[in-house]
Design a protein around this motif. Structure first.
Motif, PDB file in Angstrom:
ATOM      1  N   UNK A 113      37.428 -13.342 -32.835  1.00 54.50           N
ATOM      2  CA  UNK A 113      36.226 -13.838 -33.911  1.00 54.50           C
ATOM      3  C   UNK A 113      34.866 -13.545 -33.269  1.00 54.50           C
ATOM      4  N   UNK A 114      34.691 -12.927 -32.244  1.00 53.87           N
ATOM      5  CA  UNK A 114      33.473 -12.333 -31.986  1.00 53.87           C
ATOM      6  C   UNK A 114      33.355 -10.811 -32.310  1.00 53.87           C
ATOM      7  N   UNK A 115      34.229 -10.025 -31.819  1.00 59.69           N
ATOM      8  CA  UNK A 115      34.388  -8.391 -32.151  1.00 59.69           C
ATOM      9  C   UNK A 115      34.601  -8.254 -33.607  1.00 59.69           C
ATOM     10  N   UNK A 116      34.019  -7.116 -34.153  1.00 62.43           N
ATOM     11  CA  UNK A 116      34.292  -6.719 -35.746  1.00 62.43           C
ATOM     12  C   UNK A 116      35.704  -6.449 -35.860  1.00 62.43           C
ATOM     13  N   UNK A 117      36.178  -6.723 -37.215  1.00 64.17           N
ATOM     14  CA  UNK A 117      37.611  -6.537 -37.676  1.00 64.17           C
ATOM     15  C   UNK A 117      38.163  -5.139 -37.026  1.00 64.17           C
ATOM     16  N   UNK A 118      37.346  -3.855 -37.317  1.00 64.23           N
ATOM     17  CA  UNK A 118      37.948  -2.939 -36.626  1.00 64.23           C
ATOM     18  C   UNK A 118      38.237  -2.791 -35.261  1.00 64.23           C
ATOM     19  N   UNK A 141      42.266 -18.987 -29.226  1.00 56.86           N
ATOM     20  CA  UNK A 141      40.940 -19.291 -30.116  1.00 56.86           C
ATOM     21  C   UNK A 141      41.133 -19.776 -31.497  1.00 56.86           C
ATOM     22  N   UNK A 142      40.323 -19.726 -32.187  1.00 58.04           N
ATOM     23  CA  UNK A 142      40.304 -20.475 -33.574  1.00 58.04           C
ATOM     24  C   UNK A 142      41.083 -19.744 -34.612  1.00 58.04           C
ATOM     25  N   UNK A 143      41.526 -19.974 -35.419  1.00 57.30           N
ATOM     26  CA  UNK A 143      42.237 -19.201 -36.342  1.00 57.30           C
ATOM     27  C   UNK A 143      42.225 -20.050 -37.917  1.00 57.30           C
ATOM     28  N   UNK A 144      42.188 -19.419 -39.081  1.00 58.73           N
ATOM     29  CA  UNK A 144      42.356 -20.052 -40.271  1.00 58.73           C
ATOM     30  C   UNK A 144      43.629 -19.807 -40.634  1.00 58.73           C
ATOM     31  N   UNK A 145      44.118 -20.666 -41.424  1.00 62.52           N
ATOM     32  CA  UNK A 145      45.700 -20.868 -41.992  1.00 62.52           C
ATOM     33  C   UNK A 145      45.418 -20.792 -43.350  1.00 62.52           C
ATOM     34  N   UNK A 146      46.235 -19.726 -44.232  1.00 59.54           N
ATOM     35  CA  UNK A 146      46.374 -19.757 -45.478  1.00 59.54           C
ATOM     36  C   UNK A 146      45.014 -19.398 -46.073  1.00 59.54           C
ATOM     37  N   UNK A 147      44.048 -18.869 -45.397  1.00 65.58           N
ATOM     38  CA  UNK A 147      42.691 -18.688 -46.080  1.00 65.58           C
ATOM     39  C   UNK A 147      41.913 -19.873 -45.724  1.00 65.58           C
ATOM     40  N   UNK A 148      42.445 -20.685 -45.232  1.00 65.97           N
ATOM     41  CA  UNK A 148      41.531 -22.160 -45.122  1.00 65.97           C
ATOM     42  C   UNK A 148      41.324 -22.482 -43.555  1.00 65.97           C
ATOM     43  N   UNK A 149      40.014 -22.990 -43.498  1.00 61.44           N
ATOM     44  CA  UNK A 149      39.588 -23.536 -42.351  1.00 61.44           C
ATOM     45  C   UNK A 149      40.524 -24.582 -41.740  1.00 61.44           C
ATOM     46  N   UNK A 150      40.790 -24.797 -40.472  1.00 65.11           N
ATOM     47  CA  UNK A 150      41.751 -26.004 -40.159  1.00 65.11           C
ATOM     48  C   UNK A 150      41.096 -27.007 -39.752  1.00 65.11           C
ATOM     49  N   UNK A 156      32.107 -25.144 -39.553  1.00 63.68           N
ATOM     50  CA  UNK A 156      30.687 -24.949 -39.094  1.00 63.68           C
ATOM     51  C   UNK A 156      30.489 -23.827 -38.093  1.00 63.68           C
ATOM     52  N   UNK A 157      31.553 -23.716 -37.289  1.00 65.81           N
ATOM     53  CA  UNK A 157      31.587 -22.767 -36.073  1.00 65.81           C
ATOM     54  C   UNK A 157      31.476 -21.148 -36.672  1.00 65.81           C
ATOM     55  N   UNK A 158      32.292 -21.181 -37.612  1.00 63.29           N
ATOM     56  CA  UNK A 158      32.359 -19.772 -38.566  1.00 63.29           C
ATOM     57  C   UNK A 158      31.066 -19.410 -39.262  1.00 63.29           C
ATOM     58  N   UNK A 160      28.226 -20.277 -38.306  1.00 63.90           N
ATOM     59  CA  UNK A 160      27.372 -20.069 -37.069  1.00 63.90           C
ATOM     60  C   UNK A 160      27.492 -18.714 -36.772  1.00 63.90           C
ATOM     61  N   UNK A 161      28.800 -18.235 -36.373  1.00 62.16           N
ATOM     62  CA  UNK A 161      29.280 -16.858 -35.942  1.00 62.16           C
ATOM     63  C   UNK A 161      28.626 -15.865 -37.058  1.00 62.16           C
ATOM     64  N   UNK A 162      28.950 -15.934 -38.239  1.00 65.80           N
ATOM     65  CA  UNK A 162      28.395 -15.232 -39.415  1.00 65.80           C
ATOM     66  C   UNK A 162      26.915 -15.007 -39.450  1.00 65.80           C
ATOM     67  N   UNK A 163      26.300 -16.086 -39.113  1.00 64.99           N
ATOM     68  CA  UNK A 163      24.618 -15.842 -39.212  1.00 64.99           C
ATOM     69  C   UNK A 163      24.267 -15.108 -38.261  1.00 64.99           C
ATOM     70  N   UNK A 164      24.882 -15.458 -36.985  1.00 67.50           N
ATOM     71  CA  UNK A 164      24.622 -14.509 -35.731  1.00 67.50           C
ATOM     72  C   UNK A 164      24.841 -13.101 -35.950  1.00 67.50           C
ATOM     73  N   UNK A 165      26.117 -12.706 -36.454  1.00 64.95           N
ATOM     74  CA  UNK A 165      26.568 -11.534 -36.628  1.00 64.95           C
ATOM     75  C   UNK A 165      27.425 -11.417 -37.616  1.00 64.95           C
ATOM     76  N   UNK A 166      27.234 -10.618 -38.735  1.00 63.27           N
ATOM     77  CA  UNK A 166      28.071 -10.763 -39.978  1.00 63.27           C
ATOM     78  C   UNK A 166      29.385  -9.976 -39.924  1.00 63.27           C
TER      79      UNK A 166
END
Ligand code: SAM
Length: 206
Positions: A113-118, A141-150, A156-158, A160-166
């Motif tokens: 969840x930190x490193x970019x998808x590539x 780590x944390x994962x979404x399931x079927x496109x949904x937060x668990x 909220x964590x997600x 925060x992550x995306x605000x810091x680095x999209x």
């Protein structure tokens, strides 16, 4: 050695025992583990002495090496090894580091969840290329399931992550599992872990 003042992760302290209990089962037949993104090194100093049947090789970007080495000096173990430089962004990423050491397992915690998808894709390619048949890739780590937060906390964590680095963000488990298939890494088991985290164990199938 006094570790006061060294970077410290409370999350690592909280999750190290639950993760160890899974590793003791899942890595019971492994011999040589590469940890990617060792962070502070706190996981490695706990896991290595408690998994004394295997060799634990840490790695991370060079900026983190001093901290990891300081934790290793404070808590040495005969089967615990100083960090290798390993940057998924580097063109010079030494694939031979993985393959020449004949690692039969790779562990990584809280990196996808930190490193970019590539870079997630690159990680899977490297690991898929390097592991032998039946080698294990263990991802915590944390994962979404079927496109949904668990959980609401993960949402909220997600954010925060995306605000810091999209380019950061919690990954969809199904997408990660599909990526694994591309590299002959089949999902063997999913363990639900405390604080809405998961531990995914992949096995090399070819
Ligand atoms: C949230 S920390 C997790 C650290 C530790 N595994 C833990 O669970 O506390 C993310 C880790 O990914 C590493 N990392 C970030 N970018 C990286 C890259 N391009 N190549 C390799 N590791 C990277 C960081 O240096 C850091 O150790």
């Amino acid at each position: 050695m006094d570790i006061a003042g060294l970077p410290f992760s409370q999350a690592c302290e909280n999750n190290k025992q639950p993760i160890l209990e899974v590793l003791q089962q899942e890595l019971k037949d492994s011999k040589n583990v590469l940890e990617i993104g060792s962070g502070t090194g706190q996981h490695s100093v706990y896991f290595a002495p408690n998994l004394s049947h295997l060799q634990w090789q840490t790695s991370d970007i060079i900026a983190n090496h001093n901290v990891i080495e300081a934790w290793h000096t404070a808590y040495p173990a005969p089967n615990l090894y100083a960090p290798l430089p390993f940057d998924l962004n580097s063109d010079l990423l030494p694939l031979s580091l993985i393959s020449s050491q004949s690692y039969d397992a790779v562990f990584t915690a809280n990196t996808l969840h930190i490193i970019a998808w590539p870079l997630v894709e690159r990680l899977f390619k490297l690991v898929g290329d390097a592991l032998p048949l039946h080698g294990k890739l263990v991802i915590y780590g944390p994962f979404n399931e079927n496109g949904q937060y668990t959980s609401e906390g993960n949402r909220r964590f997600d954010e925060m992550l995306r605000r810091h680095n999209n380019s950061s963000g919690i990954r969809d488990k199904e997408t990660v599992v599909t990526l694994g298939v591309t590299h002959h890494l089949a999902l063997l088991t999913t363990q639900k872990m405390p604080a809405n985290n998961q531990l995914l164990v992949f096995e090399k199938t070819l």
